[in-house]
Design an enzyme around this catalytic site. Structure first.
Site, PDB file in Angstrom:
ATOM      1  N   PRO A 282      -7.810  -1.920 -10.084  1.00 50.48           N
ATOM      2  CA  PRO A 282      -6.974  -1.193  -9.127  1.00 50.48           C
ATOM      3  C   PRO A 282      -7.707  -1.005  -7.797  1.00 50.48           C
ATOM      4  CG  PRO A 282      -8.007   0.347 -10.621  1.00 50.48           C
ATOM      5  CD  PRO A 282      -8.379  -1.040 -11.101  1.00 50.48           C
ATOM      6  N   GLY A 283      -6.949  -0.971  -6.731  1.00 48.18           N
ATOM      7  CA  GLY A 283      -7.518  -0.685  -5.422  1.00 48.18           C
ATOM      8  C   GLY A 283      -6.658   0.316  -4.681  1.00 48.18           C
ATOM      9  N   ARG A 284      -5.486  -0.141  -4.264  1.00 48.33           N
ATOM     10  CA  ARG A 284      -4.564   0.682  -3.498  1.00 48.33           C
ATOM     11  C   ARG A 284      -4.235   1.988  -4.217  1.00 48.33           C
ATOM     12  NH1 ARG A 284      -0.905  -1.645   0.073  1.00 48.33           N
ATOM     13  NH2 ARG A 284      -1.215  -3.617  -1.030  1.00 48.33           N
ATOM     14  N   ARG A 320      -1.593  -2.849   8.927  1.00 48.44           N
ATOM     15  CA  ARG A 320      -0.530  -3.049   7.954  1.00 48.44           C
ATOM     16  C   ARG A 320       0.882  -3.064   8.556  1.00 48.44           C
ATOM     17  NH1 ARG A 320       0.692  -0.007   4.402  1.00 48.44           N
ATOM     18  NH2 ARG A 320       1.192  -1.529   2.796  1.00 48.44           N
ATOM     19  N   TYR A 324       2.580  -6.488   7.772  1.00 50.19           N
ATOM     20  CA  TYR A 324       3.498  -6.450   6.631  1.00 50.19           C
ATOM     21  C   TYR A 324       4.792  -5.676   6.910  1.00 50.19           C
ATOM     22  CZ  TYR A 324      -0.910  -7.398   4.109  1.00 50.19           C
ATOM     23  OH  TYR A 324      -2.106  -7.916   3.680  1.00 50.19           O
ATOM     24  N   CYS A 352      -2.449  -4.934  23.905  1.00 49.20           N
ATOM     25  CA  CYS A 352      -1.522  -5.773  24.667  1.00 49.20           C
ATOM     26  C   CYS A 352      -0.825  -6.795  23.769  1.00 49.20           C
ATOM     27  CB  CYS A 352      -2.257  -6.460  25.806  1.00 49.20           C
ATOM     28  SG  CYS A 352      -2.821  -5.316  27.073  1.00 49.20           S
ATOM     29  N   GLU A 353      -0.065  -6.291  22.825  1.00 51.87           N
ATOM     30  CA  GLU A 353       0.740  -7.095  21.909  1.00 51.87           C
ATOM     31  C   GLU A 353       2.027  -6.331  21.629  1.00 51.87           C
ATOM     32  OE1 GLU A 353      -0.038 -10.019  20.475  1.00 51.87           O
ATOM     33  OE2 GLU A 353      -2.206 -10.191  20.802  1.00 51.87           O
TER      34      GLU A 353
END
Length: 427
Positions: A282-284, A320, A324, A352-353
């Protein structure tokens, strides 16, 4: 559950006001709660209590903070790593090589040698060319590399396409139709000690059905191999259990206890009969709700039909949403009155995006320049994916423990950033 709560109208991390951290460290800054990390690890581990032989290896890619890893190491966690750098992080945090699982599709011979030198618990091998390369490295060193072959079960994880890893078109693992032959080859290689099977079908899964299907396929493959006389000492189920990012919804991901029941139904009798160990990665689930990104409002800009909340954090600090289309709850550090008017903001950063946008038409209470805000559920894949794009200093990290906090990764100065570059003397 987490330990970021309003107390006397001010958002706290455990017993520390977030405004106090902002004053001391500046913004943006990641803030982690030790109590939340510990609680989530224990809840996950306890959900698998029916498997007495198990190891929980935290996925370092989710959060590579040495302080966070050290918290988990003290609880007995292992580490799941995908590079030599992550392996070195695990070691530096107190996780020994014997509790490290080395995953990833592109391990180099140098990384393989490093893993063997550190007594790695297991390499999760994802292709036959990798298996051959690892065998050659191990033979050269006069050792046997512990290996689990990662099976791609061709299961749709029903998650975002960019974090789905268990379908046949994904780059991960050996196709289920080829895994048996790969196992047979591995069992005959002089530099390989076959330890088991592995899988990981994706991240942020909110439905248990894909897990059930994948575990069942692993069970069938393990039984077929056992019938051939090939024993497996470990079944690695990977990670992927989701977390609730959207506080606005009543639909919650399954609990670790429910995940444990699915694993028990599919594999319980088999692992007890064979004595196999279960490995989990597990991570998240452990890190996400244990962290927030603390930011400050720079400007409130009224556009043509839109109002923009411009923050001092940007896509390079929290990737994120841009990568995503991910949702993170955004809350003011100073609690808004219950009767505060709610209006829509486009929440953006200074990069600047056009993609430097955290939220579109997000309902929020009135905010003005200087106000502090917090992105919730930002402890996983936040700081670990951050960069210095636009030469913005890498976001710092802070760990809170009760009523105290410490800077665990300082914000670099501009001089430190520029000192890493070199101008050739012939320019």
């Amino acid at each position: 559950m987490d330990h970021f709560l309003y107390k006397n109208g001010v958002l706290h991390a455990e017993d520390v006001p977030l405004a106090e951290i902002a004053e001391a460290v500046g913004t943006p800054v990641y803030v982690y709660s030790r109590a939340t990390l510990e609680r989530h690890y224990r809840v996950f581990d306890e959900g698998l209590a029916s498997f007495p032989k198990r190891i929980v290896c935290f996925a370092v890619k989710a959060n590579g903070s040495l302080a966070a890893l050290a918290v988990l190491a003290k609880l007995g966690a292992g580490a799941d790593v995908v590079s030599e750098g992550e392996f070195r992080r695990a070691l530096a945090a107190g996780i020994p090589g014997e509790k490290v699982i080395f995953s990833g599709v592109g391990k180099t011979p140098d990384e393989m040698r490093f893993g063997l030198e550190q007594g790695v618990r297991q390499f999760n091998v994802e292709s036959e060319p990798e298996l051959e390369a690892l065998n050659a490295v191990a033979v050269q060193r006069g050792v046997k590399a512990p290996v689990a072959l990662r099976m791609n079960p061709d299961v749709d994880a029903k998650t975002h396409a960019k974090i789905s890893t268990g379908k046949s078109e994904n780059k991960f693992g050996i196709p289920a139709s080829q895994i048996a032959e790969a196992v047979r080859r591995a069992a005959q290689m002089p530099g390989i000690r076959l330890t088991g099977l592995a899988m990981h079908i994706g991240s942020q899964l909110t439905d248990l059905e894909p897990f059930a299907a994948a575990f069942a396929r692993m069970r069938r493959m393990a039984e077929d191999l056992r019938a051939e006389g090939i024993s497996l000492e470990r079944l690695d189920l990977g990670g992927g259990l989701g977390v609730p990012y959207e506080g606005r919804t009543n639909v919650l991901p399954p609990l670790p206890l429910d995940y444990g029941r699915v694993a028990e139904a599919a594999l319980g009798d088999f692992v007890r009969e064979t004595g196999a160990e279960l490995a989990l990665e597990p991570g998240r689930l452990i890190a996400a709700n244990a962290g927030i990104l603390l930011s400050r409002v720079v400007y409130v800009k009224q556009g043509e039909g839109r109002r923009f909340l411009i923050l001092d954090s940007a896509m390079n600090d929290l990737m994120r949403p841009a990568m995503y289309d991910a949702w993170h709850d955004l809350v003011p550090v100073k609690e808004a009155p219950l009767d505060a008017p709610i209006g829509p903001y486009d929440v953006v950063g200074p990069v600047c995006e056009t993609g430097d946008r955290f939220a579109e038409q997000r309902p929020l209470p009135p905010l003005v320049a200087g106000d502090l805000v917090a992105f919730r559920t930002a402890g996983a894949y936040g700081a670990s994916m951050a960069s210095e794009y636009n030469t913005r200093p890498l976001v710092p990290e802070v760990l809170v423990d009760g009523d105290r906090f410490a800077v665990t990764r300082p914000r670099p100065t501009y001089d430190e950033i520029l000192s890493r570059d070199r101008i050739p003397d012939w320019l």
